[in-house]
Structures are given as C-alpha cells and as structure tokens.
Design an enzyme around this catalytic site. Structure first.
Site, PDB file in Angstrom:
ATOM      1  N   CYS A  67      47.110  52.389  50.808  1.00  0.00           N
ATOM      2  CA  CYS A  67      46.097  51.600  51.530  1.00  0.00           C
ATOM      3  C   CYS A  67      45.737  50.365  50.714  1.00  0.00           C
ATOM      4  O   CYS A  67      45.205  50.487  49.599  1.00  0.00           O
ATOM      5  CB  CYS A  67      44.868  52.466  51.776  1.00  0.00           C
ATOM      6  SG  CYS A  67      43.532  51.592  52.599  1.00  0.00           S
ATOM      7  N   CYS A  70      41.966  50.013  49.985  1.00  0.00           N
ATOM      8  CA  CYS A  70      41.531  50.994  48.979  1.00  0.00           C
ATOM      9  C   CYS A  70      41.848  50.487  47.573  1.00  0.00           C
ATOM     10  O   CYS A  70      41.053  50.668  46.633  1.00  0.00           O
ATOM     11  CB  CYS A  70      42.231  52.331  49.224  1.00  0.00           C
ATOM     12  SG  CYS A  70      41.825  53.102  50.809  1.00  0.00           S
TER      13      CYS A  70
END
Length: 351
Positions: A67, A70
């Site tokens: 991600c 993230c």
C-alpha cells in the site's frame, strides 16, 4: 639467524603500518554504519497478543506492504511511537497480509486504518496519519467526541470473533492458491476447480456430522409411543370436528327457533288486526240504529223549536217593542239545554 629476526620485524612493522593507514582512511559515516540500528518503538500485533489492547490506551495502525499510502505514513507513525512514553500511550501496527483474522475482527475495509483503544473501548480514528494530528488527538482527548464501537461491532464481541475466523480461513485459502499457482506452477483454473471440489466435499462432511450428532443426542421415541401419539392426534381431530358440527347444529336450531318465533309473532299480529277489524265492523253495525235515533231526536228538536217559536209569536202582543229582551234569551237557553240532554240520552243507551 640475525637475518631471519630482521625479516620478522620488518613484516610486523609493515602490517602495523598498513593497519594504521586503513584506519586513517576510513570515513566517519562508516563508523556510524557499523553501529546497531535504533530499535522501533512500534509493537507488531498478532492474533496471539492482540488482547493487550484491552488494557490501557492504544493506537493501532492496519497496513499492507504493497500500500503506497501506508508507506507514506510509516515515518510519522514511528515518530508518534517514539513520543508514546510522553503521551502515556502504546502504539502498535497490524499487517493485514500476515494477520487477516485481525483485519476481520476490526472489519478493516480501507488502508491505512487507525483505531484508538481505551480500556477495551474502541474508536475509529479518521484523521490524517500525521504526527501533529495524532498527538493533538491524544493530548486534547478528541477521541471523547467520537462514537465508540459498541454491540456487535466491537472487536471483542462474538460476532466479530466469527468474522475473524472467516477472514483467517480466507487468508489461508489465498496463501494456498498462491502456493499452487506460484510455487508449483499449476494453472489458476485448476486451483479453482480444486477449491470447488473441496467446498462440496466439506459441505457433505459437515452434513454427515450434523446427522450423526442429531442421532446421538436426539433420542427417538418408541414405536408404541409414536403410534399412541398418532392415535391421540386423530382422536383430538375427530373430537374437534364433532364439536364444530355440534356448534353448527346449535346455530341452525337457534336460527329455526328464531324463525318460528318470528312467524308466531306475525300470526299473532295478524289475528290482532283481524279482531280489531271485526270489532270495528260490529261497532259500525251497532251505530246505524244510534244514528237513526239521533236523526229522529234532531228532527223532534227542530219541531219543538219551531213550535216554541210559533207559540211565542202567538203569545207575544203586537207591541213587542215595549217588552224587554232578557226573557226571550232565557227561554232559548232552556230549550238548548233540553235538546242537549235528549241527545246525550241515546248516546248513553248505545254504550
């Protein structure tokens, strides 16, 4: 001998000189690189130690290695964890790839996802993953204005525990699919066929287990009891049918009685009307004689009135102007009274 000793001295001196030269040429950055890296303050959370968040104050971050958003918040999250001692808070992170059960327990649908926990009460943090915002969220206690996850949405509830089991099973199936397709090189459709067959077989086995459990714990009734129960049911049905028939018959009887009563009442009314008609006819038959008598009395009265008027005319002198009018009025009133008495006598006789 002397030559050998000198050679040894020269070699040791040469080695020492080379070591000193190498130490002088090494930069300061290499010394820092040789030092051990600073340990992270973020505590990884797994299915085995996630119950630690039920006590104290925690902030959790759900992320995935692939991600990008993230990865952008990793440094901010590390800085926030370093200040955890000052803020009196513990900081943790959960890899949803390695721990699908925890992602199902918290029902994580977007990444990154942040959660605040205070003595077992969980709240969803929807702000940015920046250190300043996270610090203000804790210092200013902004979490008090956020509605907590209660009821079936709480990660500690039974429903979310079941959700964690489903997510963990799906994670294992995904890892197994990757093992078939990546490690063993099996085509994807073969893996899908394998999972379909496994699902059918698993369903049949579960059905067999349920049947065995029902046979073990549910004791069947004896045949005599079953037959008796059937007979009792039949007798109850027959009794209920008889009761219904009796109720219908009673209704019919009551309706017939009501009809009979209404007919009798009608007949009595008709008889009463007939009696009244007969009484009226009898009265009419009796009345003609009374009417004749009344007519006769009327004629007699008229004759008397005429005679009285004639006698008065004869008796009266010619000079009527000198006589008073009062005696004449008295005579007329007396005659009218006598006529009324005569008329009343035949009426009483007829009655």
């Amino acid at each position: 001998m002397a030559g050998g000793c000198c050679g040894r001295l020269l070699t040791t001196l040469l080695a020492a000189w080379l070591a000193a030269a190498a130490a002088a040429e090494t930069p300061a950055g290499s010394e820092q690189a040789s030092l051990p890296a600073e340990q992270s303050r973020v505590q990884p959370m797994t299915a085995s130690n996630w119950t630690l968040v039920m006590e104290g104050e925690w902030m959790l971050k759900f992320y995935a290695p692939w991600c990008p958003s993230c990865q952008q918040t990793d440094s901010e999250w590390e800085t926030f964890a370093k200040n955890g001692e000052v803020l009196h808070i513990s900081v943790g992170k959960v890899d949803v790839i390695q721990e699908p059960g925890l992602s199902g327990r918290f029902f994580v649908t977007t990444l990154p996802a942040f959660f605040h926990a205070k003595d077992g009460i969980f709240r969803r943090y929807r702000g940015p993953g920046i250190f300043e915002d996270l610090q203000n969220y804790i210092l200013e206690k902004k979490w008090q204005s956020v509605e907590p996850l209660t009821g079936w949405k709480s990660p500690a509830s039974l429903t979310m525990s079941g959700m964690a089991g489903l997510f963990s099973i799906s994670g294992k199936i995904w890892h197994l699919h990757n093992y078939f397709t990546v490690t063993l090189g099996i085509p994807a459709w073969c893996s899908y066929v394998f999972f379909v067959i496994a699902t059918l077989v698993f369903g049949l086995l579960m059905g067999l287990v349920l049947v065995v459990i029902s046979e073990c714990f549910c004791v069947p009734l004896p045949r005599d009891l079953s037959e008796r129960s059937e007979q009792d049911q039949r007798s109850e049905d027959a009794h209920s049918a008889e009761q219904l028939q009796d109720a219908e018959e009673e209704k019919d009887d009551s309706n017939e009685e009501e009809n009979k009563d209404s007919l009798v009442d009608d007949e009595e009314e008709k008889e009463d009307l007939a009696d009244e008609d007969e009484a009226e006819e009898e009265e009419e038959e009796d009345n003609p004689t009374g009417n004749v008598d009344e007519e006769k009395n009327d004629t007699n009265d008229q004759g008397l009135l005429r005679q009285g008027s004639v006698s008065q005319a004869e008796v009266e002198p010619d000079n009527t102007d000198d006589l008073p009018e009062q005696p004449r009025v008295a005579d007329i009133e007396g005659l009218e009274d006598s006529l009324r008495q005569r008329k009343s006598q035949p009426a009483t006789k007829g009655l």
